[in-house]
Motif scaffolding. Structure first.
Motif, PDB file in Angstrom:
ATOM      1  N   VAL A  63       8.239  18.214  -7.530  1.00 54.26           N
ATOM      2  CA  VAL A  63       7.723  16.965  -8.115  1.00 54.26           C
ATOM      3  C   VAL A  63       6.353  17.214  -8.743  1.00 54.26           C
ATOM      4  N   ALA A  64       5.501  17.967  -8.040  1.00 47.71           N
ATOM      5  CA  ALA A  64       4.160  18.256  -8.585  1.00 47.71           C
ATOM      6  C   ALA A  64       4.285  18.969  -9.932  1.00 47.71           C
ATOM      7  N   GLU A  65       5.250  19.862 -10.022  1.00 44.88           N
ATOM      8  CA  GLU A  65       5.486  20.613 -11.259  1.00 44.88           C
ATOM      9  C   GLU A  65       5.930  19.670 -12.377  1.00 44.88           C
ATOM     10  N   GLN A  66       6.787  18.701 -12.013  1.00 48.69           N
ATOM     11  CA  GLN A  66       7.388  17.825 -13.020  1.00 48.69           C
ATOM     12  C   GLN A  66       6.425  16.794 -13.592  1.00 48.69           C
ATOM     13  N   VAL A  67       5.464  16.316 -12.750  1.00 56.52           N
ATOM     14  CA  VAL A  67       4.695  15.156 -13.221  1.00 56.52           C
ATOM     15  C   VAL A  67       3.601  15.506 -14.218  1.00 56.52           C
TER      16      VAL A  67
END
Ligand SMILES: NC(=O)c1ccc[n+]([C@@H]2O[C@H](COP(=O)([O-])OP(=O)(O)OC[C@H]3O[C@@H](n4cnc5c(N)ncnc54)[C@H](OP(=O)(O)O)[C@@H]3O)[C@@H](O)[C@H]2O)c1
Length: 237
Positions: A63-67
């Motif tokens: 999620v951290a990568e995606q946001v």
């Protein structure tokens, strides 16, 4: 430019109200949730939904990568994790209960912020949802919330020089959420309301309004604080 906002646990209760408040301000909002219908729930309030269980560290990293870059992080997801074991003490069951509760309510938010810190823009804000329970109870949930509020102070010190504020909100009893796994019994509801000065339970929108203010230009000198939102059930001076 629209602010970019991430709200964990935005599929119900407080998190959904917080997300809706930022959407109403024209922000680009991403919410997370475990339930499969997270994308649809998010879409219904004008946000984007990502599946995430805070006990899953690979999921947190994904999620951290995606946001990407962010202006606001609201660490809201959390709650009771299963039932406390009853009966004669069982060390495995007790350890499992403590560890799972701390993983979701404390370690997950800490990992998420650690991964997102480099992506927080100057002038940004982090708000974590603690609990009035931090003041009283010694169960794993309340201990996790007390630690989350303490951790938030350290994050404020670290991120202050980058002009990012970090605060916690400690709600008292907020009705109309899924925290209790179903309707709260009338007697318990009345007892919790009786502890307030204002004679009512909190609403998710009360928390949303405060979270929104803490992330607004008027709150740039408020950081490293736990703000109590409980109708007077716990007072400070
Ligand atoms: N309601 C109160 O009286 C009260 C009082 C003090 C503090 N709080 C705190 O306020 C926050 C929001 O609670 P709420 O009352 O709005 O309850 P809620 O309606 O149950 O909302 C909890 C949210 O967190 C998500 N969530 C729960 N466990 C998760 C996990 N392991 N990983 C990822 N997401 C998870 C849920 O989404 P999914 O189900 O889709 O995963 C849901 O969106 C919590 O941190 C809670 O501890 C609530």
């Amino acid at each position: 430019m629209a602010r970019r906002v991430l709200v964990t646990g935005g599929t119900s209760g407080i998190g959904r109200a917080v997300a809706a408040r930022f959407v109403a301000d024209g922000c680009e909002v991403v919410v997370t949730g475990r339930r499969p219908e997270t994308p649809e729930v998010a879409r219904a309030i004008g946000a984007t939904g990502l599946r995430l269980d805070l006990a899953d560290r690979a999921g947190i990293a994904a999620v951290a990568e995606q946001v990407g870059e962010l202006d606001v992080l609201v660490n809201n997801a959390g709650g009771f994790v299963g039932r406390a074991p009853s009966g004669p003490p069982d060390v495995d069951a007790l350890a499992e209960h403590w560890e799972r509760t701390l993983r979701v309510n404390l370690v997950g938010p800490a990992l998420l912020l650690a991964l997102l810190e480099p992506r927080l823009r100057r002038g940004g804000a982090v708000v974590s949802i603690g609990s009035i329970g931090a003041e009283y109870a010694g169960n794993p949930y309340s201990v996790a919330k007390a630690a989350l509020q303490a951790w938030s102070v350290g994050a404020a010190e670290r991120l202050g020089p980058r002009d990012v504020t970090v605060n916690a909100i400690a709600p008292g009893y907020v009705a109309g959420t899924d925290l209790w796994g179903g309707p709260v019994a009338r007697e318990r509801h009345d007892a919790l309301v009786a502890r307030t000065y204002v004679g009512r339970a909190g609403a998710p929108e009360d928390v949303a309004a405060l979270a929104f203010f803490l992330c607004s230009p008027g709150a740039r000198h408020v950081t490293g604080q736990t703000i109590h939102l409980d109708g007077g059930a716990h007072t400070t001076r």
